[in-house]
Motif scaffolding. Structure first.
Motif, PDB file in Angstrom:
ATOM      1  N   ASP A 296     -48.364 -24.036  -9.718  1.00 38.98           N
ATOM      2  CA  ASP A 296     -48.206 -23.650  -8.379  1.00 38.98           C
ATOM      3  C   ASP A 296     -48.386 -24.942  -7.553  1.00 38.98           C
ATOM      4  OD1 ASP A 296     -48.187 -20.950  -9.108  1.00 38.98           O
ATOM      5  OD2 ASP A 296     -50.301 -20.694  -8.763  1.00 38.98           O
ATOM      6  N   ASP A 297     -49.252 -26.023  -7.896  1.00 41.51           N
ATOM      7  CA  ASP A 297     -49.125 -27.301  -7.102  1.00 41.51           C
ATOM      8  C   ASP A 297     -47.817 -27.789  -7.041  1.00 41.51           C
ATOM      9  OD1 ASP A 297     -51.806 -26.998  -6.414  1.00 41.51           O
ATOM     10  OD2 ASP A 297     -52.593 -28.474  -7.667  1.00 41.51           O
ATOM     11  N   PHE A 298     -46.850 -28.099  -8.056  1.00 38.66           N
ATOM     12  CA  PHE A 298     -45.723 -28.424  -8.390  1.00 38.66           C
ATOM     13  C   PHE A 298     -44.694 -27.906  -7.171  1.00 38.66           C
ATOM     14  CE2 PHE A 298     -46.115 -30.696 -12.527  1.00 38.66           C
ATOM     15  CZ  PHE A 298     -47.092 -31.458 -12.150  1.00 38.66           C
ATOM     16  N   ARG A 299     -44.980 -26.385  -7.075  1.00 40.16           N
ATOM     17  CA  ARG A 299     -43.996 -25.734  -6.311  1.00 40.16           C
ATOM     18  C   ARG A 299     -43.959 -26.261  -4.751  1.00 40.16           C
ATOM     19  NH1 ARG A 299     -45.568 -21.841  -9.857  1.00 40.16           N
ATOM     20  NH2 ARG A 299     -43.821 -21.416 -11.514  1.00 40.16           N
ATOM     21  N   ILE A 300     -45.027 -26.781  -4.264  1.00 37.73           N
ATOM     22  CA  ILE A 300     -45.211 -27.258  -2.913  1.00 37.73           C
ATOM     23  C   ILE A 300     -45.247 -28.576  -3.146  1.00 37.73           C
ATOM     24  CG2 ILE A 300     -46.538 -25.115  -2.080  1.00 37.73           C
ATOM     25  CD1 ILE A 300     -49.262 -26.822  -2.638  1.00 37.73           C
ATOM     26  N   MET A 301     -44.425 -29.254  -2.574  1.00 41.29           N
ATOM     27  CA  MET A 301     -44.122 -30.790  -2.494  1.00 41.29           C
ATOM     28  C   MET A 301     -45.286 -31.602  -3.093  1.00 41.29           C
ATOM     29  SD  MET A 301     -42.864 -33.222   0.415  1.00 41.29           S
ATOM     30  CE  MET A 301     -43.293 -35.102   0.220  1.00 41.29           C
ATOM     31  N   TYR A 302     -45.207 -31.632  -4.574  1.00 41.05           N
ATOM     32  CA  TYR A 302     -46.159 -32.163  -5.349  1.00 41.05           C
ATOM     33  C   TYR A 302     -45.631 -33.722  -5.797  1.00 41.05           C
ATOM     34  CZ  TYR A 302     -49.799 -32.851  -9.067  1.00 41.05           C
ATOM     35  OH  TYR A 302     -50.946 -33.305  -9.575  1.00 41.05           O
ATOM     36  N   ARG A 303     -46.643 -34.618  -5.407  1.00 33.30           N
ATOM     37  CA  ARG A 303     -46.085 -36.295  -5.664  1.00 33.30           C
ATOM     38  C   ARG A 303     -46.996 -36.711  -6.893  1.00 33.30           C
ATOM     39  NH1 ARG A 303     -43.524 -39.449  -2.761  1.00 33.30           N
ATOM     40  NH2 ARG A 303     -45.081 -40.813  -2.947  1.00 33.30           N
ATOM     41  N   GLY A 304     -47.518 -35.868  -7.623  1.00 29.33           N
ATOM     42  CA  GLY A 304     -48.602 -36.015  -8.541  1.00 29.33           C
ATOM     43  C   GLY A 304     -50.007 -35.999  -8.073  1.00 29.33           C
ATOM     44  N   CYS A 305     -50.812 -36.350  -9.075  1.00 28.14           N
ATOM     45  CA  CYS A 305     -52.379 -36.264  -8.606  1.00 28.14           C
ATOM     46  C   CYS A 305     -52.686 -37.118  -7.585  1.00 28.14           C
ATOM     47  CB  CYS A 305     -52.962 -36.605  -9.723  1.00 28.14           C
ATOM     48  SG  CYS A 305     -54.830 -36.735  -9.509  1.00 28.14           S
ATOM     49  N   PRO A 306     -53.290 -36.600  -6.352  1.00 28.47           N
ATOM     50  CA  PRO A 306     -53.581 -37.445  -5.218  1.00 28.47           C
ATOM     51  C   PRO A 306     -54.593 -38.350  -5.596  1.00 28.47           C
ATOM     52  CG  PRO A 306     -54.432 -35.297  -4.757  1.00 28.47           C
ATOM     53  CD  PRO A 306     -53.919 -35.077  -6.163  1.00 28.47           C
ATOM     54  N   ILE A 307     -55.528 -38.112  -6.620  1.00 30.38           N
ATOM     55  CA  ILE A 307     -56.616 -39.237  -6.978  1.00 30.38           C
ATOM     56  C   ILE A 307     -55.643 -40.272  -7.545  1.00 30.38           C
ATOM     57  CG2 ILE A 307     -58.361 -39.749  -8.303  1.00 30.38           C
ATOM     58  CD1 ILE A 307     -58.935 -38.002  -5.714  1.00 30.38           C
ATOM     59  N   ALA A 308     -54.678 -39.928  -8.649  1.00 32.63           N
ATOM     60  CA  ALA A 308     -54.130 -41.059  -9.310  1.00 32.63           C
ATOM     61  C   ALA A 308     -53.292 -41.897  -8.242  1.00 32.63           C
ATOM     62  CB  ALA A 308     -53.212 -40.624 -10.344  1.00 32.63           C
ATOM     63  N   GLU A 309     -52.550 -41.079  -7.268  1.00 32.46           N
ATOM     64  CA  GLU A 309     -51.645 -41.794  -6.513  1.00 32.46           C
ATOM     65  C   GLU A 309     -52.417 -42.793  -5.691  1.00 32.46           C
ATOM     66  OE1 GLU A 309     -48.302 -41.328  -5.673  1.00 32.46           O
ATOM     67  OE2 GLU A 309     -48.031 -40.747  -7.383  1.00 32.46           O
ATOM     68  N   SER A 310     -53.616 -42.520  -5.028  1.00 37.76           N
ATOM     69  CA  SER A 310     -54.555 -43.505  -4.549  1.00 37.76           C
ATOM     70  C   SER A 310     -54.863 -44.643  -5.266  1.00 37.76           C
ATOM     71  CB  SER A 310     -55.820 -42.322  -3.843  1.00 37.76           C
ATOM     72  OG  SER A 310     -55.359 -41.521  -3.197  1.00 37.76           O
ATOM     73  N   GLY A 311     -55.643 -44.168  -6.555  1.00 35.00           N
ATOM     74  CA  GLY A 311     -55.955 -45.230  -7.626  1.00 35.00           C
ATOM     75  C   GLY A 311     -54.878 -45.972  -7.654  1.00 35.00           C
ATOM     76  N   PHE A 312     -53.668 -45.874  -7.693  1.00 38.70           N
ATOM     77  CA  PHE A 312     -52.324 -46.886  -8.024  1.00 38.70           C
ATOM     78  C   PHE A 312     -52.356 -47.618  -6.726  1.00 38.70           C
ATOM     79  CE2 PHE A 312     -50.361 -43.488 -10.873  1.00 38.70           C
ATOM     80  CZ  PHE A 312     -50.809 -43.606 -11.965  1.00 38.70           C
ATOM     81  N   GLN A 313     -52.616 -47.360  -5.826  1.00 34.99           N
ATOM     82  CA  GLN A 313     -52.568 -48.132  -4.471  1.00 34.99           C
ATOM     83  C   GLN A 313     -53.790 -48.820  -3.906  1.00 34.99           C
ATOM     84  OE1 GLN A 313     -50.079 -45.900  -1.583  1.00 34.99           O
ATOM     85  NE2 GLN A 313     -50.037 -44.468  -2.987  1.00 34.99           N
ATOM     86  N   LEU A 314     -54.895 -48.450  -4.538  1.00 32.11           N
ATOM     87  CA  LEU A 314     -56.096 -49.188  -4.000  1.00 32.11           C
ATOM     88  C   LEU A 314     -56.264 -50.750  -4.824  1.00 32.11           C
ATOM     89  CD1 LEU A 314     -58.737 -46.327  -4.636  1.00 32.11           C
ATOM     90  CD2 LEU A 314     -57.682 -46.981  -2.278  1.00 32.11           C
TER      91      LEU A 314
END
Length: 190
Positions: free
Chosen positions: A92-110
């Motif tokens: 269901d999350d993937f059906r709405i503009m999902y770019r991956g886990c937001p925690i992982a996305e943030s962690g990659f950029q921190l």
């Protein structure tokens, strides 16, 4: 809701959307202020720095994910039921503009040299593992899983599989990684 609360919430919601869609480093304070339709002084009253805002966004992302996980845990009556319901939430999350886990996305950029932020991400991941572990413990207590099950190991592996599948889906945009996730999780206890 007070005016101050609505301004803060507007900034937080706008920031979460922009950080998630554009990335933390590609999103500036001025863009957040403009898209939140707030004064610069109001922004800095609520968030003294971009780092403070990022921290609040990461915690808000965690609240969203934890609420989804708690819902799945409370609604599941067996391990396989848990896996199937978790996969439904993920799809269901993937059906709405999902770019991956937001925690992982943030962690990659921190900034990995910021121990407090890195510790926050670790704490969040451990919190998810604990939610899964609580569910597994409940299943053991209800004689639906063997008492010899290594709860910590299984819960850690389940989060590991989830993050890996979400990352692979993000890289390839191929839902097969989520189907694989369901397959692998369902067989984890064999």
């Amino acid at each position: 809701m007070s005016e101050a609360g609505s301004v803060r919430d507007r900034i937080l919601q706008t920031s979460m959307k922009l950080f998630y869609n554009q990335g933390i480093k590609s999103t500036g304070i001025n863009q957040i202020i403009e898209e939140s339709n707030v004064a610069k002084a109001s922004f800095y009253k609520h968030f003294p720095s971009k780092r403070d805002l990022i921290k609040e966004c990461v915690m808000a992302y965690d609240d969203i994910i934890k609420n989804q996980m708690v819902s799945v845990v409370l609604d599941s009556h067996s391990f396989n039921d848990f896996v199937k319901k978790w996969i439904v939430v993920i799809k269901d999350d993937f059906r709405i503009m999902y770019r991956g886990c937001p925690i992982a996305e943030s962690g990659f950029q921190l900034n990995s040299e910021d121990p407090e932020m890195m510790e926050l991400v670790k704490k969040i991941i451990h919190g998810w593992e604990n939610l899964v572990a609580q569910f597994l413990y409940k299943m053991i207590k209800n004689d639906k899983l063997p008492a010899t099950l290594d709860i910590d190991k299984v819960s850690r592996h389940m989060i590991h599989l989830y993050e890996g599948a979400a990352t692979m889906w993000r890289i390839t945009n191929d839902e097969i990684y989520i189907d694989d996730l369901e397959y692998l999780m369902a067989r984890m206890l064999e």
